[in-house]
Design a protein around this motif. Structure first.
Motif, PDB file in Angstrom:
ATOM      1  N   GLU A  30      60.404  29.669   1.734  1.00 15.24           N
ATOM      2  CA  GLU A  30      59.772  30.967   1.825  1.00 15.24           C
ATOM      3  C   GLU A  30      59.144  31.289   0.728  1.00 15.24           C
ATOM      4  O   GLU A  30      57.986  31.965   0.559  1.00 15.24           O
ATOM      5  N   ASN A  34      55.264  31.769  -0.383  1.00 14.65           N
ATOM      6  CA  ASN A  34      54.856  32.995  -0.578  1.00 14.65           C
ATOM      7  C   ASN A  34      53.594  32.843  -2.217  1.00 14.65           C
ATOM      8  O   ASN A  34      52.714  33.223  -2.265  1.00 14.65           O
ATOM      9  N   LYS A  80      49.249  39.408   5.371  1.00 11.04           N
ATOM     10  CA  LYS A  80      48.462  38.219   5.907  1.00 11.04           C
ATOM     11  C   LYS A  80      47.890  38.187   7.079  1.00 11.04           C
ATOM     12  O   LYS A  80      47.008  37.497   7.526  1.00 11.04           O
ATOM     13  N   GLY A  94      52.897  32.231   5.242  1.00  2.00           N
ATOM     14  CA  GLY A  94      53.344  33.379   5.796  1.00  2.00           C
ATOM     15  C   GLY A  94      52.736  34.185   6.555  1.00  2.00           C
ATOM     16  O   GLY A  94      51.403  33.819   6.741  1.00  2.00           O
ATOM     17  N   ALA A  99      60.450  37.202   5.230  1.00  5.40           N
ATOM     18  CA  ALA A  99      61.235  36.444   4.320  1.00  5.40           C
ATOM     19  C   ALA A  99      61.890  37.354   3.132  1.00  5.40           C
ATOM     20  O   ALA A  99      63.183  37.457   2.892  1.00  5.40           O
TER      21      ALA A  99
HETATM   22 MG    MG Z   1      56.223  34.542   3.116  1.00  3.87          MG
END
Ligand code: MG
Ligand code: ADP
Length: 642
Positions: A30, A34, A80, A94, A99
């Motif tokens: 995760e 990112n 996002k 993502g 997360a």
């Molecule tokens: Mg993420």
């Protein structure tokens, strides 16, 4: 008496966290995603005690301003996606905004971030989901995220963690997955303060792969030239025939840069490798698929590991074609495994691998080629075959038949059509440095290596002494391979030579088998088995393949039909691929306990090495196995292990 309660936020996060972050490697997934989404050029991952005590990710990406830094810890806070439509076409790793709050709820969490242009950054501390501190941060632009004492507040979860070594192995594997797909980003991994991986940024994907798997393996990978079929673009690197693993660890596949697993992809690989892959083995792949994000859904798996394709069939098809095309081209190179580049003039003497993992899967020399899928295209894939996938050897003309009949001992370099089999790369090379006509990469059968036949074990394994040690040939598997290639060559050039039976055989079948035979009549005819209906569920057979030596044609046919019908129960249609039928016919044509004379064994060996793919039978089982002298020495204690 209401029983349903809304969970307090912190508890809800902990529950959700279990799905997203089940172990330290998931944090790495995760957080690295990112960082990549944030455009980082350099990503450091530091782990302590398998990542359980601490995971820290440092990136030089965009960073966040204070408002975003606070917001990103809220559940479902994401920069996002905004609308439902965005969810239909995700361009970032993502999209759920899950997360960070999840990780923060199950660890002692610290986020320090600064935008490039900002005078000062922000540092936030969260303890098991509770905000502890927010302060200014004076560090470098980019983001640092640290999670300590994973699951310290969720003992039930902590129990599921494995040993530190195991957890770290997963962390490392996860980072490798990302590193392969992002060569332009530098990665560093440390464990307990020690450097484990350092991968400088590079433009060259192979360079990155080499940095991780080492020279030896990387040098044997084949390049998959980028090709687009029906909107599915495939590229990357794959292992050649004979290069396989007993688990999926090295079968890495990516969709738009995201490491994923998918049944469609696995099928495609299997189909593409066809008989070049042993049953139960997995290929080595670094395969990249690019597709319009509208054409699949990533939002089906908590860890985003699986995707759902709207049209899995075209994905499978594109992969299968790319893989088989790559294997075919490689087979035409004298260097066999070399990624299609320089072509040494000398024909290769193939090296037999010494590595233990691969002792049962010998490498394939110059002349070996994977099998083309010569099955008539099923309805769903009837789209026109795009140019790059035109069967590479189809124009090998009618002399093929003659070749079958005649001895194939001469490493036939047929001067009349050297370009037919020369890979495009070879041609380009040639333009630059014109060479003598002998060298160009013609798929010439390789000379059998110098083997001295010692004897036969259990009427099946031919024992031989080779340069490197003991070599065993499974005579049954070898026969199958030889017959199979004879068959296939003949099919390519219009039909298998057949022998007319003195008395036609009549076969009484079940209605189902009758359907099966009718569906596959044309293929059977092409294989030299002239069969036609002769009444309800009755068939008449007039000819059999010429090479078949049997005194009981009816029994042979029964065996073939029985195998065909057991195969057809596993497939959705009654129509079987011609390859499958040929394979069965070949198997049936070999008797396992035939006692061969030495000249017969020698002939078999020679025939085997004249095959395009001598090292495995049509089912992918090995035909030859080597036990090297050094291994024997180790076994007898004449040499230290290792
Ligand atoms: Mg993420
Ligand atoms: P998602 O990635 O699904 O959006 P996350 O919880 O992983 O959800 O992250 C939430 C948001 O925090 C992201 O949308 C992004 O805006 C921001 N963010 C997270 N990590 C970073 C990072 N390393 N650099 C910059 N922004 C980040």
């Amino acid at each position: 008496m209401a029983k349903i309660r809304i969970l307090p936020d912190a508890l809800a996060s902990q529950v959700a966290a279990g799905e997203v972050v089940e172990r330290p490697a998931a944090l790495v997934r995760e957080l690295v995603e990112n960082s990549l989404d944030a455009g980082a050029h350099h990503i450091e991952v530091h782990a302590q005690r398998g990542g359980i005590a601490m995971i820290r990710i440092v990136d030089d990406g965009s960073g966040m301003d204070r408002e975003d830094a606070m917001l990103c810890l809220e559940r479902h806070a994401t920069s996002k996606i905004r609308t439902k439509e965005d969810l239909g076409a995700i361009h970032t790793f993502g999209f759920r905004g899950e997360a960070l709050p999840s990780i923060a709820s199950v660890s002692r969490f610290r986020l320090a971030t600064r935008e490039k242009s900002a005078l000062v950054g922000t540092e936030i501390e969260v303890n098991g989901g509770k905000l502890v501190a927010v302060r200014d941060h004076g560090g470098a632009p980019g983001t640092v995220i640290e999670a300590r004492s994973l699951f310290f507040n969720v003992p039930a979860r902590r129990k599921f963690l494995r040993t530190e070594n195991t957890e770290f192995a997963h962390v490392e594997q996860q980072l490798r997955l990302h590193a392969i797909a992002n060569p332009q980003t530098a990665f560093t991994l440390t464990h307990n303060g020690e450097l484990v991986l350092h991968l400088p940024a590079t433009r060259d994907m192979l360079e990155r792969i080499r940095g991780m798997v080492g020279d030896e393996l990387a040098s044997r990978l084949l390049k998959v030239e980028e090709t687009t079929v029906q909107g599915v673009t495939v590229s990357g690197y794959i292992g050649g025939p004979g290069m396989s693993r007993s688990n999926r660890q090295m079968q890495t596949t990516y969709l738009n840069g995201r490491p994923i697993e998918s049944a469609s992809i696995s099928y495609g690989l299997r189909e593409g490798y066809h008989t070049a892959l042993m049953k139960g083995q997995y290929p080595v792949t670094f395969l990249f698929i690019q597709m319009d994000p509208h054409a699949f859904d990533v939002n089906v798996h908590p860890a985003k590991k699986e995707v759902r394709f709207h049209d899995g069939h075209s994905v499978r098809d594109a992969i299968s074609r790319s893989v088989s095309h790559t294997l075919e081209n490689a087979a035409k190179l004298p260097t066999g495994h070399a990624p299609a580049r320089a072509i040494p003039a000398a024909a290769s003497t193939q090296a037999v691998p010494s590595s233990r993992q691969e002792q049962f899967a010998m490498p394939v020399p110059a002349s070996s080629a994977p099998l083309r899928n010569i099955a008539p295209a099923p309805a769903a894939t009837s789209a026109p075959r795009t140019q790059p996938f035109a069967p590479a050897v189809s124009h090998r003309a009618a002399d093929v038949l003659a070749r079958i009949a005649t001895e194939r001992s001469t490493p036939a370099i047929e001067p009349q059509a050297p370009e037919a089999a020369a890979p495009p790369e070879a041609q380009e090379e040639e333009v630059e440095a014109p060479q003598e006509p002998q060298a160009p990469a013609k798929a010439a059968p390789s000379e059998p290596p110098e083997y001295r036949i010692i004897g036969v074990l259990q009427k099946l394994y031919v024992l031989m002494e080779g340069k490197e040690g003991l070599v065993l040939m499974d005579q049954h598997a070898a026969h199958e391979r030889v017959n199979f290639e004879k068959f296939r060559r003949a099919i390519e050039s219009g039909g298998v030579p057949c022998q007319r039976l003195l008395l036609p055989v009549t076969l009484q079948t079940t209605p189902r088998d009758a359907d099966l035979l009718k569906q596959n009549m044309a293929s059977l005819n092409r294989l030299g088995i002239e069969i036609e209906p002769f009444g309800p569920n009755i068939f008449k057979v007039e000819t059999l393949p010429a090479f078949l030596k049997t005194d009981d044609p009816a029994a042979w046919l029964d065996q073939v039909i029985e195998e065909l019908s057991s195969l057809s129960t596993k497939s959705s249609s009654l129509r079987l691929s011609e390859d499958a039928i040929a394979t069965i016919a070949c198997r049936a044509s070999v008797k396992s306990n035939d006692v061969l004379s030495i000249p017969e064994m020698q002939a078999l060996l020679k025939d085997l090495f004249a095959c395009e793919m001598p090292y495995c039978c049509p089912h992918g089982r090995p035909t030859l196995v080597q036990i090297s002298t050094s291994e024997l020495e180790r076994k007898f204690g004449r040499r230290a292990p290792g």
